[in-house]
Motif scaffolding. Structure first.
Motif, short mmCIF file in Angstrom:
data_model
loop_
_atom_site.label_atom_id
_atom_site.label_comp_id
_atom_site.label_asym_id
_atom_site.label_seq_id
_atom_site.Cartn_x
_atom_site.Cartn_y
_atom_site.Cartn_z
N LEU A 131 0.85 -1.21 0.00
CA LEU A 131 0.00 0.00 0.00
C LEU A 131 0.88 1.25 0.00
N SER A 132 0.26 2.35 -0.41
CA SER A 132 1.00 3.62 -0.37
C SER A 132 1.19 4.06 1.09
N LEU A 189 4.72 3.78 -2.77
CA LEU A 189 4.46 2.50 -2.10
C LEU A 189 5.34 2.43 -0.86
N ALA A 190 4.80 1.89 0.22
CA ALA A 190 5.60 1.81 1.46
C ALA A 190 6.88 1.00 1.23
N SER A 191 6.82 0.04 0.29
CA SER A 191 8.01 -0.79 0.02
C SER A 191 9.14 0.03 -0.58
N ASN A 192 8.81 1.20 -1.17
CA ASN A 192 9.87 2.03 -1.78
C ASN A 192 10.56 2.95 -0.77
N LEU A 193 10.04 3.00 0.45
CA LEU A 193 10.67 3.87 1.46
C LEU A 193 11.99 3.27 1.93
N HIS A 249 14.63 2.28 4.92
CA HIS A 249 14.34 1.68 6.22
C HIS A 249 14.01 2.77 7.25
N GLY A 250 14.77 3.85 7.21
CA GLY A 250 14.56 4.95 8.16
C GLY A 250 13.17 5.56 8.00
N GLU A 251 12.74 5.72 6.72
CA GLU A 251 11.41 6.30 6.49
C GLU A 251 10.31 5.33 6.95
N GLN A 252 10.57 4.02 6.81
CA GLN A 252 9.56 3.05 7.29
C GLN A 252 9.41 3.14 8.80
N ARG A 253 10.52 3.33 9.50
CA ARG A 253 10.42 3.48 10.98
C ARG A 253 9.66 4.77 11.31
N GLN A 254 9.92 5.81 10.50
CA GLN A 254 9.19 7.09 10.68
C GLN A 254 7.69 6.85 10.51
N LEU A 255 7.34 6.06 9.47
CA LEU A 255 5.92 5.79 9.20
C LEU A 255 5.30 5.02 10.37
#
Ligand SMILES: Nc1ncnc2c1ncn2[C@@H]1O[C@H](COP(=O)(O)OP(=O)(O)OP(=O)(O)O)[C@@H](O)[C@H]1O
Length: 252
Positions: free
Chosen positions: A94-95, A143-147, A149-155
Motif C-alpha cells: 500500500l501507499s 508505495l511503502a516498500s519504496n521507502l 528503512h529509516g522512512e519506514q520506521r518514521q511511518l
C-alpha cells in the motif's frame, strides 16, 4: 512532576520463567523514559504488560489514576496509550498515505469501510496532517516498500500517533537503521511534542542517551539501574550488565 503511569510490583510468568519480576516504575507527564537491557531481559514483556497485550501475573498498573491492569490493549488505546512493535506493521503493498489512513481508521473501531475516502474525509485529513508532522507528506503517494528503512520506521511512529495518544510506547525504533539514518530518527524523537509521554525500548545506547530524560536498565526480568543519561553513561554497573565485559560503548 505528575506521575501519569504507575507500575507497582508487576510480574509476568511464562511457565517456570519469570520474564518480568516485581517491577515498579513511574512515568511522568511529558517524560522520555528509555528502557535498556540485553536480549531476553524482559523489556518487550514489560511493554506488553503496559500496553495490555498480555495481562500481569501479579501487581497493579495505574494510568492517570485509573487501574488498567485488567483492561485489553484496545481499551488502553482508547485511554490514550499507543505502541509500535519491534516487527513492522507497515503494509508494503500500500501507499504511505493508505497505510496512515488505515491506522487512523483503526482508531475508530467498528467503522471499517472498503469505500475509498475522498481527500476531504476527516480521517484522510487526519492521516495527511500526521504524515506532515512526521515529515512524510511528500512521499505519501509512494508505495511503502519504496521507502528507506529509516522512512519506514518514521511511518511506524506516525501510525502510532494516529490515535493522538497521551503516551507513546516505542519498541526499538532504531532497529535496523544504518548509522547515517540514526541522527534523523533522534531529531524526530526529540522534536515530538511534550504533550506526549514516551517510553522507549532501545538497544542503541547512542540513540537512547540522546533521547532520554531518564534511563532504566533491565536484567533477567528486574530493573537493576535507574538514572539520568549522564549517570547511565558513567555507570560501571550498566557497563557490566549491558555492554558485557568489553565495556565498549560502540559495541551497543
Ligand atoms: N509469550 C511468551 N511465552 C514464553 N516465553 C516468553 C514469551 N514472551 C517472552 N518470553 C520469554 O521471556 C523472556 C523475556 O523476553 P522479552 O522478549 O521480554 O525480552 P527482551 O528484553 O525484550 O529481549 P529482546 O531485546 O531480545 O527483544 C525471554 O526469555 C523470552 O524467551
Amino acid at each position: 512532576m505528575t506521575a501519569v503511569l504507575k507500575v507497582d510490583c508487576v510480574g509476568a510468568t511464562f511457565g517456570s520463567l519469570r520474564a518480568v519480576r516485581d517491577v515498579t516504575l513511574q512515568a511522568h507527564a511529558g517524560e522520555r523514559l528509555i528502557i535498556l537491557g540485553t536480549n531476553g531481559a524482559g523489556k518487550s514483556t514489560l511493554f506488553n504488560l503496559i500496553a495490555g497485550d498480555i495481562l500481569p501475573t501479579y501487581g497493579s498498573i495505574e494510568w492517570r489514576g485509573q487501574p488498567i491492569q485488567k483492561l485489553s490493549a484496545h481499551e488502553r488505546t482508547r485511554l490514550g496509550i499507543s505502541r509500535s512493535y519491534q516487527t513492522s506493521r507497515v503494509l508494503h503493498g500500500l501507499s504511505v498515505a493508505d497505510n496512515m489512513y488505515l491506522a487512523v481508521q483503526g482508531v475508530h473501531a467498528g467503522r471499517f469501510s472498503w469505500r475509498v475516502p475522498g481527500a476531504d474525509h476527516p480521517w484522510r485529513k487526519k492521516a495527511d496532517d500526521t504524515l506532515s508532522r512526521i515529515g512524510l507528506r511528500d512521499v505519501g503517494d509512494e508505495l511503502a516498500s519504496n521507502l528507506s528503512h529509516g522512512e519506514q520506521r518514521q511511518l511506524e511512529i506516525a501510525m502510532a500517533l494516529a490515535s493522538d495518544p497521551y503516551m507513546l510506547l516505542l519498541d526499538e525504533p532504531a532497529a535496523g537503521l544504518s548509522p547515517s539514518e540514526r541522527p534523523g530518527l533522534v531529531a524526530l524523537l526529540r522534536g515530538l511534542s511534550r504533550d506526549v509521554t514516551m517510553i522507549m525500548i532501545e538497544h542503541d545506547m547512542d540513540v537512547a542517551l540522546q533521547v532520554a530524560d531518564r534511563v532504566l536498565v533491565m536484567h533477567e526480568g528486574e530493573i537493576m539501574f535507574e538514572g539520568t543519561p549522564e549517570e547511565t553513561a558513567a555507570s560501571p554497573l550498566v557497563r557490566s550488565l549491558y555492554l558485557g565485559s568489553s565495556g565498549d560503548v560502540d559495541a551497543a
